[in-house]
Design a protein around this motif. Structure first.
Motif, PDB file in Angstrom:
ATOM      1  N   ILE A 235      73.686  14.760  50.893  1.00 31.66           N
ATOM      2  CA  ILE A 235      73.522  14.361  49.500  1.00 31.66           C
ATOM      3  C   ILE A 235      74.228  15.375  48.612  1.00 31.66           C
ATOM      4  O   ILE A 235      73.897  16.568  48.616  1.00 31.66           O
ATOM      5  CB  ILE A 235      72.031  14.277  49.110  1.00 31.66           C
ATOM      6  N   ILE A 257      75.388   8.924  47.601  1.00 29.15           N
ATOM      7  CA  ILE A 257      74.823   7.737  48.248  1.00 29.15           C
ATOM      8  C   ILE A 257      74.496   6.660  47.211  1.00 29.15           C
ATOM      9  O   ILE A 257      74.871   5.488  47.358  1.00 29.15           O
ATOM     10  CB  ILE A 257      73.574   8.100  49.071  1.00 29.15           C
ATOM     11  N   ASN A 276      65.616   5.554  52.704  1.00 35.79           N
ATOM     12  CA  ASN A 276      65.424   6.647  53.645  1.00 35.79           C
ATOM     13  C   ASN A 276      64.823   6.036  54.903  1.00 35.79           C
ATOM     14  O   ASN A 276      63.669   5.606  54.902  1.00 35.79           O
ATOM     15  CB  ASN A 276      64.486   7.694  53.047  1.00 35.79           C
ATOM     16  N   ILE A 333      65.816   8.025  48.717  1.00 37.38           N
ATOM     17  CA  ILE A 333      66.599   9.045  49.408  1.00 37.38           C
ATOM     18  C   ILE A 333      66.470  10.357  48.642  1.00 37.38           C
ATOM     19  O   ILE A 333      66.560  10.376  47.406  1.00 37.38           O
ATOM     20  CB  ILE A 333      68.067   8.617  49.496  1.00 37.38           C
ATOM     21  N   SER A 334      66.252  11.417  49.358  1.00 34.64           N
ATOM     22  CA  SER A 334      66.109  12.721  48.720  1.00 34.64           C
ATOM     23  C   SER A 334      66.800  13.773  49.574  1.00 34.64           C
ATOM     24  O   SER A 334      67.309  13.490  50.659  1.00 34.64           O
ATOM     25  CB  SER A 334      64.621  13.060  48.549  1.00 34.64           C
ATOM     26  N   SER A 337      67.074  13.949  53.583  1.00 32.98           N
ATOM     27  CA  SER A 337      67.116  12.646  54.256  1.00 32.98           C
ATOM     28  C   SER A 337      68.293  12.643  55.221  1.00 32.98           C
ATOM     29  O   SER A 337      69.443  12.769  54.807  1.00 32.98           O
ATOM     30  CB  SER A 337      67.285  11.513  53.231  1.00 32.98           C
ATOM     31  N   VAL A 340      70.024   7.067  56.613  1.00 37.59           N
ATOM     32  CA  VAL A 340      69.981   6.134  55.484  1.00 37.59           C
ATOM     33  C   VAL A 340      70.214   4.718  55.996  1.00 37.59           C
ATOM     34  O   VAL A 340      71.139   4.488  56.793  1.00 37.59           O
ATOM     35  CB  VAL A 340      71.039   6.496  54.415  1.00 37.59           C
TER      36      VAL A 340
END
Length: 799
Positions: A235, A257, A276, A333-334, A337, A340
């Motif tokens: 990310i 993303i 996620n 999503i963080s 993660s 995906v």
């Protein structure tokens, strides 16, 4: 729909100005709402280099800088920025410069020290940290690399672009994308369309079938669902070129993303979502209807309460997204993660619109889905998304996908006839030219059979007339020569039914009535007010599925409620008398539940109160029958079984022995229900019977040449004998010379026995070819008297 021209240039090469493009694309049927030049407001803002920084003599938080802006002579600028250093390259707003929002910068003094401009942050250039992640949270923007001095900052920071705003109609979902508009532009300018080349490098280990499974429980609301998986996700901010395109199209960059899903939605018109994968229980996606009262917290942080009409994306334990609207916080999503799941699905447009409206949550995704997208677009979109993941180094793509597509949408064929199309449009285009137009739009032509195959992204092409529209759009509306309408003109006239209805209205107005117009929607409570018994056929109604309220929840089966409500309004506003009529429909279902449209007979309703009685109402109705040529055809008979009418003051109206209406006094209990404290008289007549029995042919007769002979008779008959019965006997027995029968007296008094009444008639006889003698009339009168005595037990009174 916003179209950045720099983005469009990737797919079609145009050699024209933005204004010329807007004019041309509008003429070809894609309406342009306006053109915006991004960065055009930024004027006289250039690149500069900080040479020196000294403290302000009279302000602790200000510094005095000298800046080289490429003019050969440094300028002095006072600033409060704390992140500056000597040698930094910065944006400089010079004297008489303009910033976004119309902000003007002038030279002046700050705490007594001259300042010849301003050093700019990204916020002052209408950007933010999402556009330039390297920019400090507070402070002047510093270029990450040395730049040439004195250049226009809007060019150096790539802030300039022309954006064309389109108004896309709901029948063209293919144009809610950059590539869709590129297809229109290529067809307009006869240029080659360069669609993005999609190739996916699938380098991650793993079997996607073991990583995720998909089940669609409602294929009608979700025709297709595709999932692909990306591993080892990183990310981070998207590259500048992607951030710029998203910003120009009106979408705020977030991270690589999220930006990829938005980029694909704008580019191809297919909304996407990324989950996620570690939050998906049992690694199973279930597309189902929400449970009653089910709750989900969406990505905007708000908790939403769902109902079974809404579609959700769920795992076996919980909902993870509101389908087609917004994802859930529980699957977002963080940082950290690693896996995906990319979703590319197709949902039912009306259902998405209803869901978004119920939740008060209309998003870019829902606005596209509600137009009705092509299910075949989903595969291209998800492949494009994972291709971008690989291009940006944001992760590794797992081989394959999970594609649940129970009912595949296929192309369809239409026939076309060049002669018919030319005749419809009034142009002369060759078949080859038409085929060339179809080809530019992606429509495959079979010239030998004169058929075309319509691509699934064009749901608006359903008939040959739609093909004619495509020809007209790209031939050029401006090239179609105006012509006068061709054909044989016809004189407009009313139908026979319209003539009858016109006579009805004129007759009622001539009788002193006013026309009323009332609602066809009513409340089911009116049946009780009208004393209509339970189980009566009139209680079988067409029920409105989305009524404004209970008072407007059914279609009326009788016109009396509307008439009595109008009369009640007049009475309670202290109008001493009122007379109304209505020509309207009632709605009688053939069966319940409805399987076909109800019958809709037209009905004439007359209602009045005030200075009138039963005979006044009867006279109005008979006046109408006379105007319709029905004099002598209509009969009346007493009727006592109409619950809402007075049992002793109501008559059925018959023609040829068949009842087609009734008239009389409204039942006092019904009047009380409508708060009318006086007698009310109504007549209800079936208009279809009037149309069937009316005779509008007028026959004129010459004035008589010979005198008439008159005879009067007076008789006693029982009270229950009607005058119509007496008249029928007289007419049947008096012979061909009888010209008229006139009732001139009905009497009851002391001289008349109980249960009897005295009735007196005048009979007029006349022959067309001679003067009648006494013997002619006496013979006829004898037959009349004998028949009255025998059939009605009449007793002739002595004079």
């Amino acid at each position: 729909m916003d179209l950045p021209m720099s983005w469009l240039s990737d797919y079609v090469e145009l050699d024209c100005t933005t204004k010329e493009f807007a004019d041309a694309i509008t003429l070809s049927g894609s309406k342009v709402e306006g053109v915006t030049s991004l960065g055009a407001e930024i004027k006289n803002v250039v690149t500069g280099k900080v040479l020196t920084i000294t403290k302000h003599p009279d302000a602790d938080k200000l510094v005095v800088t000298t800046v080289d802006v490429g003019t050969g002579e440094p300028i002095q600028i006072v600033t409060g920025a704390s992140n500056l250093y000597e040698g930094a390259y910065v944006p400089v707003a010079l004297h008489d410069s303009t910033l976004p929002g119309g902000v003007k910068i002038k030279k002046g003094k700050l705490r007594g020290v001259e300042s010849n401009g301003m050093l700019c942050s990204v916020e002052e250039l209408a950007c933010d940290a999402h556009d330039f992640p390297e920019a400090p949270e507070h402070g002047i923007y510093i270029f990450p690399e040395p730049v040439e001095l004195g250049l226009d900052v809007a060019d150096v920071m790539d802030l300039k672009d022309d954006v064309v705003e389109f108004e896309i109609t709901s029948n063209r979902p293919d144009c809610f994308s950059i590539t869709g508009l590129a297809r229109e532009a290529a067809a307009t300018y006869k240029k080659e369309l360069r669609m993005p080349e999609i190739t996916v490098k699938e380098e991650a280990d793993g079997n996607i079938k073991e990583m995720i499974s998909v089940e669609i429980k409602n294929p009608e609301l979700c025709p297709r669902y595709i999932a692909r998986v990306v591993k080892n996700v990183k990310i981070e901010p998207s590259p500048r070129w992607m951030r710029k395109r998203l910003r120009a199209a009106g979408v705020r960059p977030i991270n690589n993303i999220v930006d990829i899903t938005n980029y694909v939605m704008l580019e191809l018109g297919q909304p996407m979502h990324a989950f996620n994968i570690d939050t998906i229980a049992e690694r199973k996606i279930i597309v189902r209807n929400a449970y009653e009262g089910e709750k989900i917290t969406t990505l905007d942080g708000n908790e939403r309460t769902l109902d079974p009409s809404m579609l959700v994306i769920a795992d076996p334990t919980k909902a993870v997204a509101v389908a087609g609207v917004m994802g859930g916080e529980n699957s977002m999503i963080s940082e950290g993660s690693e896996g995906v799941l990319f979703e590319s699905a197709n949902f039912n447009g009306p259902n998405i619109r209803i869901t978004a409206k119920k939740l008060g949550l209309r998003t870019d995704a829902s606005s596209k889905y509600e137009k009705g997208l092509d299910p075949n677009l989903a595969k291209m979109a998800v492949d494009r998304a994972v291709q971008l993941v690989e291009m940006l180094g944001a992760g590794e793509v797992v081989k394959g996908d999970v594609d649940c597509y129970p009912n595949v949408r296929t192309t369809w064929e239409l026939s076309y006839d060049p002669e018919w199309i030319n005749g419809l449009l009034g142009i002369n285009v060759t078949e080859d030219e038409m085929i060339a137009i179809f080809d530019r739009l992606g429509i495959v032509t079979d010239k030998a059979n004169r058929k075309v195959t319509i691509p699934t992204y064009r749901p608006d092409l359903e008939a040959q007339a739609d093909l004619a529209e495509e020809v007209a759009r790209f031939y050029g509306y401006d090239k179609i020569v105006p012509t006068l309408a061709s054909g044989t003109p016809t004189a407009g006239k009313r139908t026979y039914k319209q003539k009858i209805v016109g006579i009805i209205k004129k007759s009622m107005i001539s009788a002193g009535l006013c026309e009323a117009m009332v609602y066809s929607f009513e409340s089911p409570k009116v049946f009780d007010k009208l004393r209509i018994p339970e189980g009566d056929a009139l209680r079988n109604t067409v029920t409105i599925s989305n009524p404004l309220g209970e008072d407007f929840s059914i279609m009326r089966t009788t016109t009396l409620n509307g008439m009595l409500t109008s009369l009640s309004t007049n009475f309670n506003r202290r109008n001493e008398a009122a007379g109304l009529f209505e020509v309207g429909k009632v709605y009688l279902p053939k069966a319940l539940p409805l399987v076909e449209l109800p019958e809709e007979p037209d009905v004439l309703t007359v209602g009045a109160y005030g200075n009138m009685d039963f005979y006044d109402l009867k006279g109005m109705v008979e006046y109408l029958f006379d105007n319709l040529g029905m004099a002598g055809k209509v009969e009346y008979a007493p009727v006592k079984d109409i619950n809402w009418m007075h049992p002793g003051r109501t008559a059925a109206v018959l023609v040829n022995g068949e009842q087609f209406g009734y008239l009389g006094e409204v039942h006092p209990a019904v009047c009380e229900n409508y708060s009318i404290k006086t007698k009310v008289y109504v007549a209800v007549i079936n208009i279809a019977a009037l149309i069937e029995n009316a005779n509008l042919v007028t026959v004129y007769k010459a004035l008589p040449k010979y005198p008439a002979t008159t005879r009067d008779i007076s008789m006693l008959v029982k009270d229950e004998v009607f005058v119509s019965q007496i008249e029928n006997v007289i007419k049947a027995k008096a012979g061909k010379h009888l010209e008229s029968v006139t009732l001139f007296d009905v009497y009851k008094g002391n001289q008349i026995p109980d249960g009897m009444k005295s009735v007196s008639y005048s009979l007029t006889f006349r022959a067309e070819d001679r003067t009648l003698v006494d013997e002619d009339v006496s013979g006829a009168m004898k037959k009349v008297l004998e028949a009255l005595e025998k059939e009605l037990e009449a007793v002739l009174r002595d004079k």
